[in-house]
Design an enzyme around this catalytic site. Sequence first.
Site, short mmCIF file in Angstrom:
data_model
loop_
_atom_site.label_atom_id
_atom_site.label_comp_id
_atom_site.label_asym_id
_atom_site.label_seq_id
_atom_site.Cartn_x
_atom_site.Cartn_y
_atom_site.Cartn_z
N GLU A 152 1.17 -1.10 -0.09
CA GLU A 152 0.44 -0.18 0.19
C GLU A 152 0.90 1.75 -0.37
O GLU A 152 0.22 2.06 -0.53
CB GLU A 152 -1.44 0.01 0.84
CG GLU A 152 -1.99 -0.79 1.03
CD GLU A 152 -2.94 -0.91 -0.06
OE1 GLU A 152 -3.30 -0.11 -0.44
OE2 GLU A 152 -3.43 -2.72 -0.37
N HIS A 156 1.47 1.77 -3.83
CA HIS A 156 0.73 2.94 -4.28
C HIS A 156 0.61 4.81 -3.48
O HIS A 156 0.82 5.29 -4.48
CB HIS A 156 -0.21 2.03 -3.91
CG HIS A 156 -0.71 0.55 -4.52
ND1 HIS A 156 -0.83 0.49 -5.41
CD2 HIS A 156 -1.93 -0.14 -3.79
CE1 HIS A 156 -0.81 -0.81 -5.69
NE2 HIS A 156 -1.70 -1.46 -4.48
ZN ZN Z 1 -2.52 -2.54 -4.76
#
Ligand code: ZN
Length: 604
Positions: free
Chosen positions: A410, A413
């Site tokens: 995460e 991202h």
């Molecule tokens: Zn992902």
Amino acid sequence: MSQIQTGLLVLFLTFLGVVGYNVYLNETTPEEISYTDFMEQLQKGEIKTVHLRGGSVKGEDSINRSFSSYIPDVASIMPLLKEKSVLITAEKDSESMGGFLKSMLPVLLILGGYLIFSRMQQAGKSGFGKSKSSSFLPSSDTGLTFEDVAGISEARTELVEIVESLKHPEKFSKLGGYIPKGVLLQGPPGTGKTLLAKAIAGEASVPFYSIGGSDFVEMFVGVGASRVRELFTEAKKNSPCIIFIDEIDAIGGKRSGGNATGSDEREQTLNALLVEMDGFDSNETVIIIAATNRPDILDPALLRPGRFDRQVTITLPDVKGRRKILEVHAKKIVMASGVNLSEIARSIPGFSGAEIANLVNEAALMAARHNKTAVDLQDFEEAKDKISLGLERKSAVIDEKVRRVTAYHEAGHAITATLLEETDPVHKITIIPRGRALGLTQQLPLDDRYTYSREYLVNRIKILMAGRAAEEIVFGHQTTGASNDILSATEIASRLVCEFGMSQVIGPVAYMQEQGGFLGGGSAAKAYSEKTAENIDNEIKRLIEQCYRETKELLSENNKFLHKLAEALLVNETVDAEEMDIVHHCYINEKNIEKKLLNKQREE
Ligand code: ZN
Ligand code: ADP
């Protein structure tokens, strides 16, 4: 045959069974005589036949009257029986159990009949012999307030308005406003949906009617629907009030055309519910709160405007939420001083509110077991172990390794979205699992976009690929966690190439994609040769691979940022935009300081 008819038939047969069996018994039940009488008749030679089983004896006398008796010591009378040339038959004693059962049969039948009947009554008083009092009794004041529900601040603000409309319905109707009718609380089990519904009733001090969706389904056909009508009639009389339907998916699942046996009843109940919800007067303030942990299977009809059009999602609590829930429940027990609740909250990732309530309770039990006067950290540790062992099967406790991978994924991202220009800002990052996703990075567009630049689309691909790229950089291996990202990235890339004509290799031509990348507009697109298909495939692949490579480079260059954010996620589980900013600035500052130091070293 409907279930009511079946029920009645069972009842009737039960009745017949009882009567019939008694008649049978009367006809054949022999006269019970005493041992003394039996011996006397035997002596007199009046006994013709005997049938022995254990100590009990049945037989007929010389005038064919049957009798029965009990003989304490059968062996002792055998010589006499033979002497009087009585016809003796006998059977093994073990059958006496069967005899016992046989004699119990009427009782069992009555009991069974009673159980069925009482269940019918319970299930639908309206269907079976109307009872005078209503079967729906509201709890007049749940006594709960929002203070009792911790760590759900997001959901809470949405629900305050509902409380207001219950408290002052006239205020809303005067303005011609629209009073919310149905609220759907969706979230995993034990996250406090029921508690929240009760708290709304408590805050507004209105009656609270509660029923479980599965209660309807167990009922006989037709009963569920009439129960719904009865419930609403009753509730309207006591307006304003709240009707709470737990597990609405039990009746509100998608209608399937009635192939399964139970679905008939379910559908009727659901239809009755929809009819009732549509048929409110504006002066009747009845708010229906439903809870489900399977919003995905709900019939879309339920979610239409005027029905459950407000949907509030409740997630598993993050570390702050868990701390608050711990506080709420710790108030109910005697806590030793100096117990650090934040520390406990950090140690129980994945726990729901219910599991936390249970943990506090177990800790109190542990303390009692050790004869302590207050609950301390050690009790919590023991309770946690006890619960975690039980929980492992439910996989509610997230594996630490999985958590780490998710945090980096995460963070990948989020960092890519932050570092690239021309992207939507990061709104929230979390490693709290939701549904099938282990984590989530949310980006919110600044404004409604109508067109997308090529750069924006390419950056979206990069952001999507960044999860896997981060995993590769840090752990050196790939996981399946990125499969959804890759799917989305591929979709964007293929639209970029085929639909938007943004690929230099393919050119500004629209090609129809077989998988239906074009929503309806496909007919205008050009059909293409196999050669072109190959080119398109190669171009999509090249585009994604290039994005992946560049993202990996970007993340490697900024790997300190990556580590920082992943650490923040591992500690806090959710990082919002503001916190993300702080982490970003810390990182930039550190980088600048490093640069200066480096420059200085060079100068020296
Ligand atoms: Zn992902
Ligand atoms: P659900 O309806 O979502 O399955 P419940 O409302 O029945 O969950 O929650 C069960 C119990 O767990 C509650 O009675 C309460 O003791 C505890 N609990 C759950 N969530 C919370 C919360 N947010 N704050 C305080 N206690 C909670």
